[in-house]
Scaffold this motif. Structure first.
Motif, PDB file in Angstrom:
ATOM      1  N   VAL A  50       0.837  -1.207   0.000  1.00 47.88           N
ATOM      2  CA  VAL A  50       0.000   0.000   0.000  1.00 47.88           C
ATOM      3  C   VAL A  50       0.870   1.255   0.000  1.00 47.88           C
ATOM      4  O   VAL A  50       0.492   2.286  -0.560  1.00 47.88           O
ATOM      5  N   TRP A  51       2.060   1.165   0.600  1.00 48.74           N
ATOM      6  CA  TRP A  51       2.959   2.322   0.655  1.00 48.74           C
ATOM      7  C   TRP A  51       3.469   2.718  -0.742  1.00 48.74           C
ATOM      8  O   TRP A  51       3.966   3.816  -0.925  1.00 48.74           O
ATOM      9  N   ASP A  52       3.342   1.833  -1.738  1.00 42.94           N
ATOM     10  CA  ASP A  52       3.732   2.157  -3.106  1.00 42.94           C
ATOM     11  C   ASP A  52       2.666   2.981  -3.834  1.00 42.94           C
ATOM     12  O   ASP A  52       2.908   3.490  -4.926  1.00 42.94           O
ATOM     13  N   ILE A  53       1.477   3.083  -3.252  1.00 40.44           N
ATOM     14  CA  ILE A  53       0.398   3.888  -3.808  1.00 40.44           C
ATOM     15  C   ILE A  53       0.656   5.348  -3.444  1.00 40.44           C
ATOM     16  O   ILE A  53       1.174   5.649  -2.362  1.00 40.44           O
ATOM     17  N   ALA A  54       0.273   6.258  -4.326  1.00 39.06           N
ATOM     18  CA  ALA A  54       0.566   7.688  -4.121  1.00 39.06           C
ATOM     19  C   ALA A  54       0.130   8.171  -2.742  1.00 39.06           C
ATOM     20  O   ALA A  54       0.885   8.846  -2.040  1.00 39.06           O
ATOM     21  N   GLU A  55      -1.085   7.854  -2.343  1.00 43.79           N
ATOM     22  CA  GLU A  55      -1.591   8.293  -1.041  1.00 43.79           C
ATOM     23  C   GLU A  55      -1.526   7.179   0.005  1.00 43.79           C
ATOM     24  O   GLU A  55      -2.164   7.265   1.051  1.00 43.79           O
ATOM     25  N   GLY A  56      -0.742   6.151  -0.280  1.00 44.81           N
ATOM     26  CA  GLY A  56      -0.693   4.985   0.580  1.00 44.81           C
ATOM     27  C   GLY A  56      -0.348   5.246   2.028  1.00 44.81           C
ATOM     28  O   GLY A  56      -1.088   4.840   2.934  1.00 44.81           O
ATOM     29  N   PRO A  57       0.788   5.909   2.310  1.00 44.74           N
ATOM     30  CA  PRO A  57       1.130   6.156   3.714  1.00 44.74           C
ATOM     31  C   PRO A  57       0.054   6.945   4.456  1.00 44.74           C
ATOM     32  O   PRO A  57      -0.252   6.643   5.618  1.00 44.74           O
ATOM     33  N   ALA A  58      -0.533   7.921   3.778  1.00 41.90           N
ATOM     34  CA  ALA A  58      -1.576   8.737   4.413  1.00 41.90           C
ATOM     35  C   ALA A  58      -2.838   7.927   4.670  1.00 41.90           C
ATOM     36  O   ALA A  58      -3.455   8.026   5.734  1.00 41.90           O
ATOM     37  N   LEU A  59      -3.221   7.076   3.715  1.00 37.02           N
ATOM     38  CA  LEU A  59      -4.448   6.302   3.921  1.00 37.02           C
ATOM     39  C   LEU A  59      -4.239   5.215   4.976  1.00 37.02           C
ATOM     40  O   LEU A  59      -5.167   4.863   5.709  1.00 37.02           O
ATOM     41  N   ALA A  60      -3.013   4.703   5.086  1.00 39.70           N
ATOM     42  CA  ALA A  60      -2.720   3.734   6.134  1.00 39.70           C
ATOM     43  C   ALA A  60      -2.848   4.381   7.513  1.00 39.70           C
ATOM     44  O   ALA A  60      -3.425   3.800   8.446  1.00 39.70           O
ATOM     45  N   LYS A  61      -2.306   5.580   7.642  1.00 38.69           N
ATOM     46  CA  LYS A  61      -2.414   6.320   8.909  1.00 38.69           C
ATOM     47  C   LYS A  61      -3.876   6.592   9.255  1.00 38.69           C
ATOM     48  O   LYS A  61      -4.303   6.445  10.409  1.00 38.69           O
ATOM     49  N   LYS A  62      -4.650   6.990   8.238  1.00 39.78           N
ATOM     50  CA  LYS A  62      -6.065   7.303   8.481  1.00 39.78           C
ATOM     51  C   LYS A  62      -6.815   6.051   8.909  1.00 39.78           C
ATOM     52  O   LYS A  62      -7.632   6.095   9.835  1.00 39.78           O
ATOM     53  N   ALA A  63      -6.552   4.929   8.251  1.00 39.00           N
ATOM     54  CA  ALA A  63      -7.209   3.679   8.628  1.00 39.00           C
ATOM     55  C   ALA A  63      -6.879   3.307  10.069  1.00 39.00           C
ATOM     56  O   ALA A  63      -7.749   2.872  10.831  1.00 39.00           O
ATOM     57  N   ALA A  64      -5.609   3.483  10.450  1.00 39.18           N
ATOM     58  CA  ALA A  64      -5.200   3.167  11.820  1.00 39.18           C
ATOM     59  C   ALA A  64      -5.889   4.084  12.829  1.00 39.18           C
ATOM     60  O   ALA A  64      -6.297   3.637  13.911  1.00 39.18           O
TER      61      ALA A  64
END
Length: 328
Positions: free
Chosen positions: A160-174
């Motif tokens: 998911v971190w390879d997706i443009a907004e991946g790190p941000a969406l991972a943080k939001k999900a958490a």
């Protein structure tokens, strides 16, 4: 808190297109046997047209884990991006047929659904040609209180971190998960992925993740250690639960001051190791979600991985743990 599912997966949604081919086919398309190559949309279209009869099913690492978790009897949900095309329809139908709650509808526009052309030769070797397509369009806007819900656990994929907004969406999900008493798990995906995003992964592990599932090479890349003993020493400073697979050396479960070494099971014949880690994660998390001890979770994961590597394909068969004695 009433949980809407035991496990929610968030990952790259990829359709596996599996076909048996001759070695000459690999030569014709310029593919190195056993390799994984990223291809573009036009190459994917041309390759698909050249392939003979194929089996198409939902794929991708965490999607495999979610599908396996559902086949073991767990309640599961999934967030991933597919297009409203033939393969996107196959992905969603396949997951729903297993009882998985698909939280995002297929999109009417954008890139075609991602697919991995899995070319299997007579020796059982897999050569993969992968087009990432729509899965890279998963966005921050797709992660909401409604799509995430209140699962008992969520499993995020390192890719998911390879997706443009991946790190941000991972943080939001958490963040949404923490508000709903959800346990956050992270699959490290592969060691090269860890190397690409090491600082961001370390931040997520320290501040957001509760459970880490990974193989030993991924853990070494994350911690900057060369061996399991040195990794275990570093992990004394972490509060996370780590489930570390080590192929024929079994697995190691580490949580604070507790370390569990689980031996590998005897295997009569290895047919296909693809998906072994995904199957281990499914078994381990199924045990965890159902209140089993960490010893039993490790045994569940080992049993699932052992069964999967003795077949073609990464899919755990329904009821695999029904008659399994975890104490054995």
């Amino acid at each position: 808190m009433s949980h809407s599912a035991q496990l929610l997966g968030i990952s790259n949604a990829i359709v596996d297109v599996l076909a048996h081919v001759e070695h000459e086919f690999l030569t014709d398309i310029g593919a190195v046997p056993g390799s994984m190559t990223l291809i573009d949309k036009d190459q994917a279209r041309e390759l698909y047209a050249k392939m003979g009869p194929a089996t198409e099913m939902s794929g991708g690492s965490v999607a495999n884990t979610v599908a396996g978790f559902a086949n073991l009897g767990g309640t599961a949900a999934y967030i991933g991006k597919v297009r409203a095309d033939q393969l996107g329809t196959i992905f969603n139908h396949d997951m729903r047929s297993l009882g998985v709650d698909i939280r995002l509808e297929a999109t009417a526009s954008g890139a075609p659904t991602a697919r991995s052309h899995v070319l299997i030769t007579d020796d059982g070797q897999r050569t993969m040609q992968t087009y990432l397509g729509a899965c890279l369009e998963l966005a921050l806007a797709d992660i909401t209180a409604e799509t995430v819900g209140a699962p008992q656990a969520m499993l995020l994929e390192g890719y998911v971190w390879d997706i443009a907004e991946g790190p941000a969406l991972a943080k939001k999900a958490a963040e949404i998960g923490r508000a709903n008493d959800t346990t956050v798990a992270l699959s490290l995906s592969d060691s090269f992925c860890v190397e690409r995003h090491r600082d961001s992964f370390l931040d997520f592990v320290r501040n957001d993740a509760d459970i880490i599932v990974a193989d030993e090479e991924e853990v070494y890349a994350l911690l900057g250690t060369p061996s399991i003993n040195e990794a275990l020493e570093v992990l004394k400073d972490y509060d996370n639960l780590f489930a570390i697979t080590r192929s024929e050396q079994g697995s190691v479960i580490v949580h604070k001051d507790k370390t569990i070494v689980q031996p590998a099971s005897k295997v009569e014949q290895i047919v296909d190791t693809t998906g072994a880690g995904d199957a281990y994660s499914a078994g381990f998390l199924y045990g965890w979600a159902n209140g089993k001890s960490l010893h039993d979770c490790a045994r569940y994961g080992t049993h699932c991985a052992t069964m999967v590597i003795q077949q073609l394909g990464a899919r755990i068969e329904p009821g695999l743990l029904d008659d399994f004695d975890a104490s054995g």
